[in-house]
Motif scaffolding. Structure first.
Motif, PDB file in Angstrom:
ATOM      1  N   CYS A  19       0.818  -1.211   0.000  1.00  0.00           N
ATOM      2  CA  CYS A  19       0.000   0.000   0.000  1.00  0.00           C
ATOM      3  C   CYS A  19       0.855   1.266   0.000  1.00  0.00           C
ATOM      4  N   MET A  20       1.927   1.266   0.767  1.00  0.00           N
ATOM      5  CA  MET A  20       2.807   2.434   0.783  1.00  0.00           C
ATOM      6  C   MET A  20       3.503   2.603  -0.563  1.00  0.00           C
ATOM      7  N   ALA A  21       3.816   1.506  -1.227  1.00  0.00           N
ATOM      8  CA  ALA A  21       4.393   1.602  -2.574  1.00  0.00           C
ATOM      9  C   ALA A  21       3.402   2.272  -3.507  1.00  0.00           C
ATOM     10  N   ALA A  28      -0.556   0.593  -7.865  1.00  0.00           N
ATOM     11  CA  ALA A  28      -1.925   1.043  -7.648  1.00  0.00           C
ATOM     12  C   ALA A  28      -2.073   1.526  -6.211  1.00  0.00           C
ATOM     13  N   SER A  29      -2.922   2.515  -6.008  1.00  0.00           N
ATOM     14  CA  SER A  29      -3.084   3.095  -4.682  1.00  0.00           C
ATOM     15  C   SER A  29      -3.739   2.141  -3.695  1.00  0.00           C
ATOM     16  N   GLY A  30      -4.491   1.175  -4.184  1.00  0.00           N
ATOM     17  CA  GLY A  30      -5.165   0.244  -3.297  1.00  0.00           C
ATOM     18  C   GLY A  30      -6.487   0.761  -2.776  1.00  0.00           C
ATOM     19  N   GLY A  31      -6.716   2.052  -2.926  1.00  0.00           N
ATOM     20  CA  GLY A  31      -7.979   2.654  -2.525  1.00  0.00           C
ATOM     21  C   GLY A  31      -8.335   2.406  -1.068  1.00  0.00           C
ATOM     22  N   VAL A  35      -6.528   1.713   3.543  1.00  0.00           N
ATOM     23  CA  VAL A  35      -6.653   2.642   4.669  1.00  0.00           C
ATOM     24  C   VAL A  35      -6.117   2.049   5.968  1.00  0.00           C
ATOM     25  N   PRO A  36      -6.489   0.810   6.342  1.00  0.00           N
ATOM     26  CA  PRO A  36      -5.932   0.269   7.588  1.00  0.00           C
ATOM     27  C   PRO A  36      -4.406   0.142   7.546  1.00  0.00           C
ATOM     28  N   ALA A  37      -3.870  -0.238   6.400  1.00  0.00           N
ATOM     29  CA  ALA A  37      -2.419  -0.418   6.277  1.00  0.00           C
ATOM     30  C   ALA A  37      -1.678   0.910   6.382  1.00  0.00           C
ATOM     31  N   THR A  38      -2.143   1.922   5.689  1.00  0.00           N
ATOM     32  CA  THR A  38      -1.454   3.211   5.746  1.00  0.00           C
ATOM     33  C   THR A  38      -1.648   3.869   7.114  1.00  0.00           C
ATOM     34  N   THR A  39      -2.815   3.683   7.705  1.00  0.00           N
ATOM     35  CA  THR A  39      -3.049   4.211   9.047  1.00  0.00           C
ATOM     36  C   THR A  39      -2.079   3.575  10.035  1.00  0.00           C
ATOM     37  N   TYR A  40      -1.899   2.275   9.914  1.00  0.00           N
ATOM     38  CA  TYR A  40      -0.969   1.587  10.807  1.00  0.00           C
ATOM     39  C   TYR A  40       0.459   2.100  10.600  1.00  0.00           C
TER      40      TYR A  40
END
Length: 90
Positions: A19-21, A28-31, A35-40
């Motif tokens: 997701c960070m990539a 791809a942003s992953g949409g 969210v849980p991954a980037t929040t973490y």
């Protein structure tokens, strides 16, 4: 030095890496699924007692490196790009 508490339900480091990539422009942003991954990822922060950018960057790098794919030589540049862009963001 104090790190934020480790969450009982941490997110898979490979999901966070992917997701960070994506938000770093290398996929791809992953949409909403990311969210849980980037929040973490952004919850991993060091305060001593103020925000410690170098220590936070190292903590985030160490966490991402627990994903076996992040340790592959071909992904080292991507890992470095993620940390360069987002490693010190509070």
């Amino acid at each position: 030095m104090t790190a934020t508490p480790v969450h009982a339900q941490s997110v898979d480091p490979c999901t966070v890496y992917t997701c960070m990539a994506g938000i770093s422009g290398a996929g791809a942003s992953g949409g909403p699924a990311c969210v849980p991954a980037t929040t973490y990822f952004f919850s991993l922060a060091v305060f001593d007692p103020w925000f410690d950018a170098p220590a936070t960057s190292q903590l985030r790098r160490t966490y991402l490196m627990t994903c076996p794919g992040a340790n592959v030589a071909t992904n080292a540049a991507l890992l470095n790009a993620i940390i360069a862009e987002w490693g010190t963001v509070p």
